[in-house]
Design a protein around this motif. Structure first.
Motif, short mmCIF file in Angstrom:
data_model
loop_
_atom_site.label_atom_id
_atom_site.label_comp_id
_atom_site.label_asym_id
_atom_site.label_seq_id
_atom_site.Cartn_x
_atom_site.Cartn_y
_atom_site.Cartn_z
N UNK A 50 0.84 -1.21 0.00
CA UNK A 50 0.00 0.00 0.00
C UNK A 50 0.87 1.26 0.00
N UNK A 51 1.94 1.25 0.78
CA UNK A 51 2.86 2.39 0.80
C UNK A 51 3.51 2.58 -0.57
N UNK A 52 3.89 1.47 -1.20
CA UNK A 52 4.50 1.55 -2.53
C UNK A 52 3.52 2.14 -3.54
N UNK A 53 2.27 1.72 -3.46
CA UNK A 53 1.25 2.24 -4.37
C UNK A 53 1.11 3.75 -4.20
N UNK A 54 1.05 4.21 -2.95
CA UNK A 54 0.94 5.65 -2.69
C UNK A 54 2.16 6.41 -3.19
N UNK A 55 3.33 5.86 -2.96
CA UNK A 55 4.56 6.52 -3.42
C UNK A 55 4.61 6.55 -4.94
N UNK A 56 4.16 5.47 -5.57
CA UNK A 56 4.14 5.41 -7.04
C UNK A 56 3.22 6.49 -7.59
N UNK A 58 2.39 9.23 -6.20
CA UNK A 58 2.93 10.55 -5.90
C UNK A 58 4.24 10.83 -6.63
N UNK A 59 4.72 9.85 -7.40
CA UNK A 59 5.97 10.04 -8.12
C UNK A 59 7.21 10.00 -7.24
N UNK A 60 7.08 9.42 -6.07
CA UNK A 60 8.20 9.32 -5.13
C UNK A 60 8.95 8.01 -5.37
N UNK A 61 9.87 8.05 -6.31
CA UNK A 61 10.54 6.84 -6.78
C UNK A 61 11.34 6.15 -5.68
N UNK A 62 12.07 6.91 -4.89
CA UNK A 62 12.88 6.30 -3.83
C UNK A 62 12.00 5.63 -2.77
N UNK A 63 10.94 6.29 -2.36
CA UNK A 63 10.03 5.71 -1.37
C UNK A 63 9.34 4.47 -1.93
N UNK A 64 8.97 4.52 -3.20
CA UNK A 64 8.36 3.36 -3.85
C UNK A 64 9.32 2.18 -3.82
N UNK A 66 11.85 1.60 -1.79
CA UNK A 66 12.04 1.12 -0.41
C UNK A 66 10.86 0.26 0.03
N UNK A 67 9.65 0.72 -0.26
CA UNK A 67 8.45 -0.01 0.16
C UNK A 67 8.33 -1.34 -0.57
N UNK A 68 8.60 -1.35 -1.86
CA UNK A 68 8.54 -2.61 -2.61
C UNK A 68 9.64 -3.55 -2.15
N UNK A 104 8.51 -11.90 -7.68
CA UNK A 104 8.81 -11.50 -9.07
C UNK A 104 7.89 -10.37 -9.52
N UNK A 105 6.62 -10.45 -9.16
CA UNK A 105 5.68 -9.40 -9.56
C UNK A 105 5.99 -8.07 -8.85
N UNK A 106 6.46 -8.16 -7.61
CA UNK A 106 6.86 -6.93 -6.92
C UNK A 106 8.05 -6.27 -7.61
N UNK A 107 9.01 -7.08 -8.04
CA UNK A 107 10.17 -6.52 -8.75
C UNK A 107 9.74 -5.93 -10.09
N UNK A 108 8.81 -6.59 -10.76
CA UNK A 108 8.27 -6.05 -12.01
C UNK A 108 7.59 -4.70 -11.75
N UNK A 109 6.79 -4.64 -10.70
CA UNK A 109 6.10 -3.39 -10.36
C UNK A 109 7.10 -2.27 -10.12
N UNK A 110 8.18 -2.58 -9.46
CA UNK A 110 9.19 -1.57 -9.17
C UNK A 110 9.87 -1.09 -10.46
N UNK A 111 10.26 -2.03 -11.30
CA UNK A 111 10.99 -1.68 -12.52
C UNK A 111 10.12 -0.94 -13.54
#
Length: 137
Positions: A50-56, A58-64, A66-68, A104-111
């Motif tokens: 959920x934190x990663x989704x919010x950071x994504x 908001x365009x907060x790449x570093x926070x995204x 970290x959360x992922x 794997x899906x989390x890493x995909x989401x991050x990339x």
């Protein structure tokens, strides 16, 4: 689920505690039962998604990132690495494959900044969290 047919190894309680320390969650870990530790892992992974989704959004790449990364470590080091294939049989094997897929899906989401992949991970983990809570300690 911690009886002899548990999919988790006998030393899983220590493993869960160590996993939590590695990902920076301290409160309540020392006194938590093995059942509670698993519940905390599910909660932590879903909260991190959920934190990663919010950071994504908001365009907060570093926070995204970290959360992922935190969600992936919880799933891989906390949930997946403490499965006991010998005692858990097909259930442990299936959970291990599911956790590997979620990682794997989390890493995909991050990339790829893929919010749909984060949603998928949450949809996969949420029923497990609910089922775990329903069996009680």
């Amino acid at each position: 689920m911690y009886a002899s047919a548990s999919p988790f190894s006998p030393r899983a309680s220590q493993g869960f505690s160590n996993a939590y320390r590695r990902v920076g969650i301290e409160t309540g870990v020392e006194s938590a039962s093995p059942h509670r530790l698993v519940a905390m892992l599910f909660d932590g992974a879903i909260e991190s998604i959920a934190q990663a989704r919010g950071a994504m959004q908001a365009g907060q790449i570093e926070a995204k990132g970290r959360a992922i990364g935190r969600a992936a470590r919880i799933v891989d080091e906390g949930l997946k690495s403490n499965l006991n294939g010998a005692a858990g049989g097909a259930l442990a094997s299936d959970l291990g494959e599911l956790y590997a897929y979620v990682t794997r899906r989390l890493m995909h989401a991050n990339l790829h900044n893929d919010a749909a992949a984060l949603d998928e991970c949450q949809r996969l983990l949420e029923p497990l969290r609910q089922a775990w809570a329903s069996i009680g300690p």
